[in-house]
Structures are given as C-alpha cells and as structure tokens.
Write a protein that holds these residues in place. Structure first.
Motif, PDB file in Angstrom:
ATOM      1  N   LEU A   1      38.217   8.451 -53.533  1.00 15.11           N
ATOM      2  CA  LEU A   1      37.512   8.390 -52.350  1.00 15.11           C
ATOM      3  C   LEU A   1      38.459   8.248 -51.047  1.00 15.11           C
ATOM      4  O   LEU A   1      38.084   9.097 -50.182  1.00 15.11           O
ATOM      5  N   MET A   2      39.251   7.493 -51.184  1.00 11.88           N
ATOM      6  CA  MET A   2      40.262   7.251 -50.025  1.00 11.88           C
ATOM      7  C   MET A   2      40.981   8.701 -50.013  1.00 11.88           C
ATOM      8  O   MET A   2      41.335   9.042 -48.582  1.00 11.88           O
ATOM      9  N   VAL A   3      41.654   9.142 -50.945  1.00 12.98           N
ATOM     10  CA  VAL A   3      42.543  10.247 -50.707  1.00 12.98           C
ATOM     11  C   VAL A   3      41.592  11.406 -50.163  1.00 12.98           C
ATOM     12  O   VAL A   3      42.010  12.231 -49.176  1.00 12.98           O
ATOM     13  N   GLY A   4      40.302  11.687 -50.557  1.00 11.93           N
ATOM     14  CA  GLY A   4      39.449  12.758 -50.185  1.00 11.93           C
ATOM     15  C   GLY A   4      39.365  12.655 -48.690  1.00 11.93           C
ATOM     16  O   GLY A   4      38.982  13.436 -47.776  1.00 11.93           O
ATOM     17  N   ALA A   5      38.907  11.399 -48.135  1.00  8.76           N
ATOM     18  CA  ALA A   5      38.523  11.145 -46.723  1.00  8.76           C
ATOM     19  C   ALA A   5      39.750  11.544 -46.030  1.00  8.76           C
ATOM     20  O   ALA A   5      39.424  11.981 -44.956  1.00  8.76           O
ATOM     21  N   ILE A   6      41.006  11.051 -46.326  1.00 13.43           N
ATOM     22  CA  ILE A   6      42.192  11.237 -45.488  1.00 13.43           C
ATOM     23  C   ILE A   6      42.344  12.600 -45.484  1.00 13.43           C
ATOM     24  O   ILE A   6      42.781  13.307 -44.403  1.00 13.43           O
TER      25      ILE A   6
ATOM     26  N   TRP B   1      50.089   8.341 -45.262  1.00 14.05           N
ATOM     27  CA  TRP B   1      49.114   7.385 -45.649  1.00 14.05           C
ATOM     28  C   TRP B   1      49.573   6.660 -46.961  1.00 14.05           C
ATOM     29  O   TRP B   1      49.775   7.346 -47.772  1.00 14.05           O
ATOM     30  N   VAL B   2      49.324   5.618 -47.086  1.00  9.31           N
ATOM     31  CA  VAL B   2      49.842   4.557 -48.306  1.00  9.31           C
ATOM     32  C   VAL B   2      48.775   3.794 -48.675  1.00  9.31           C
ATOM     33  O   VAL B   2      48.378   2.976 -48.114  1.00  9.31           O
ATOM     34  N   ILE B   3      48.233   4.022 -49.893  1.00  6.60           N
ATOM     35  CA  ILE B   3      46.827   3.427 -50.410  1.00  6.60           C
ATOM     36  C   ILE B   3      47.253   2.583 -51.669  1.00  6.60           C
ATOM     37  O   ILE B   3      47.962   3.219 -52.517  1.00  6.60           O
ATOM     38  N   ASN B   4      46.714   1.809 -51.684  1.00 12.27           N
ATOM     39  CA  ASN B   4      46.573   0.667 -53.107  1.00 12.27           C
ATOM     40  C   ASN B   4      45.192   0.413 -52.945  1.00 12.27           C
ATOM     41  O   ASN B   4      44.400  -0.517 -52.416  1.00 12.27           O
ATOM     42  N   PRO B   5      44.409   1.088 -54.073  1.00 17.53           N
ATOM     43  CA  PRO B   5      42.875   0.823 -54.344  1.00 17.53           C
ATOM     44  C   PRO B   5      42.594  -0.344 -54.450  1.00 17.53           C
ATOM     45  O   PRO B   5      41.438  -0.586 -54.256  1.00 17.53           O
ATOM     46  N   ILE B   6      43.470  -1.049 -55.480  1.00 19.17           N
ATOM     47  CA  ILE B   6      43.040  -2.481 -55.733  1.00 19.17           C
ATOM     48  C   ILE B   6      44.267  -3.239 -55.794  1.00 19.17           C
ATOM     49  O   ILE B   6      45.158  -2.975 -56.860  1.00 19.17           O
ATOM     50  N   GLN B   7      44.713  -3.916 -54.949  1.00 19.28           N
ATOM     51  CA  GLN B   7      45.896  -5.058 -55.140  1.00 19.28           C
ATOM     52  C   GLN B   7      45.467  -6.535 -55.508  1.00 19.28           C
ATOM     53  O   GLN B   7      44.602  -7.119 -54.908  1.00 19.28           O
TER      54      GLN B   7
END
Length: 245
Positions: A22-27, A52-58
C-alpha cells in the motif's frame, strides 16, 4: 503453543507485505520519479534525487506477540539526509510527523524534547538486539549498558518506535541502539531532530545516508538526546570505543 506462535508470525508476514504494498503504491502514484526502499520490494531505483524509506512494521516481535509497541515508519531522504518523516503508533492512536526546519508534531500538536540536563534524572531507552552469530558482541555490549544504567534515572526498552517517539515528545530523555537498519532510522531521525534532539550514530558521529539504495542491510547505530544529555552520554560511551567499535 508452537502452532499459535507460527500463526502469529504468518499474520505478521502478511501484514508487513500488505502495508508495504500500500505504501509503495501510494508513493509511486504520487511521486513516480522518486526512489523507494521497502523490505519486500527491495530497492526501487528510479534515478531520482529523493528516496523514500519504509518500514511497514517496526517492532515486529511485539506485533507478533500481541503487544501494542510497534509502529509504521516512512522517511524521505534527499542529498542532505532526512528531509521528512512520519511514524504511526496505531494502537496508541498517535501519528508523528516532521519536516526539515518545520518542527515535529504528534496528532498535530507541536512536540518538544525533554529539558532534562542531568543523566541521574533521565529516563532513557536502550534497544537490545540478540547476536546469535556473534555472541561476543553481547559480551562487549553489556558493560556499557551497565554503566548507562548506573548513571541514569532508569532504563526502558520496548525495542520499537514507541520508545523513539517517547523521546521526541519528552517522556523519555534519550535512546540508543547499536544494531539497526536504514528503515529504522530515517523517519525517527528527522522527528527527533525537529523536536530538539541531537541524532548521531552510537559513537557520536554524523550518520552517513549516502547511496541508500545499496545499503539496505548495512548496520546503522544511533544515539539521540537533547544536546546536554547527548554530550554526557558520549562521555560515557567513548570510554568503551576501543572495545566495542
């Protein structure tokens, strides 16, 4: 039970995958020329100057074991380092945002880091990770943790973005970690700096985020606190520089 534990970790894996997508798609939809780093997608190189640097669950073990201390992280790098970042603590109903030179907020309210200047009064967090492939690392790390505990008001650790955000809003006074990745750092870095903290590697050096697309699994340590406490912590930490680096 073992079976239930496996189910929990499958839920974790599925959740990470779906949030990441979801986050990758939005960006990609909003900024198609920007680069992206996300664990499942890897490094997406679009040749841009923003990443952009994403951590989906940290805080994944917390999530898998039903604890509320986990977060969703997204940060933005430019050639000068962290430019913006956001952290969501879903089970606390809190969203933390920051942008370079524009301050940091929690649910829209401006945040300011702790005004504490004495280590002996400071509540701090130290993130502890296991090193089964290098048990000597843990042996070397324990004396400095002991020293920090003896010099501070108290120590906490949830091994998650929850602790980091407590520093940003002044509930905790500092956080340290010797073992993390880019995805754990970019968003908290800008949020902590904009709330009034110094953010360096564990040894007090500026963090180098250059060539992030090639450094997904490189280690990024950190030490963050308001200036006076950061200086005091570095005085302690530097005594161990020859044995821990």
């Amino acid at each position: 039970s073992h079976e239930r534990r496996e189910d929990n970790y499958q839920i974790l894996a599925d959740s990470c995958s779906e949030i990441g997508k979801l986050m990758v798609g939005a960006i990609q939809s909003a900024y198609p020329e920007h680069n992206i780093i996300e664990e499942n997608a890897g490094a997406i190189d679009n040749g841009g100057s923003f990443t952009w640097v994403i951590n989906p669950i940290q805080g994944r073990n917390n999530f898998a074991n039903g604890l509320p201390h986990f977060g969703i992280l997204v940060g933005l790098l430019d050639d000068s380092g962290p430019l913006a970042g956001g952290v969501s603590l879903p089970l606390f109903g809190e969203t933390y945002l920051a942008e370079r030179w524009k301050g940091a907020t929690c649910n829209g309210a401006r945040m300011v880091a702790s005004g504490e200047t004495q280590l002996s009064n400071a509540l701090m967090s130290y993130v502890i990770e296991g090193h089964p492939d290098d048990t000597g690392f843990t042996d070397r790390e324990m004396p400095i943790i002991r020293d920090i505990i003896l010099h501070t008001g108290n120590l906490r650790t949830s091994n998650s973005a929850f602790d980091t955000m407590q520093v940003a809003k002044g509930s905790y006074s500092a956080i340290m970690n010797q073992t993390s990745r880019t995805r754990d750092n970019v968003a908290p870095h800008i949020i902590l700096v904009e709330s009034g903290c110094i953010y360096t590697d564990f040894w007090g050096r500026p963090i180098d985020y250059t060539k992030p697309l090639t450094r997904l699994e490189s280690n990024f340590s950190y030490c963050s606190a308001p200036a006076a406490l950061h200086t005091a912590l570095q005085t302690l930490i530097q005594e161990y520089a020859t044995t821990l680096k």
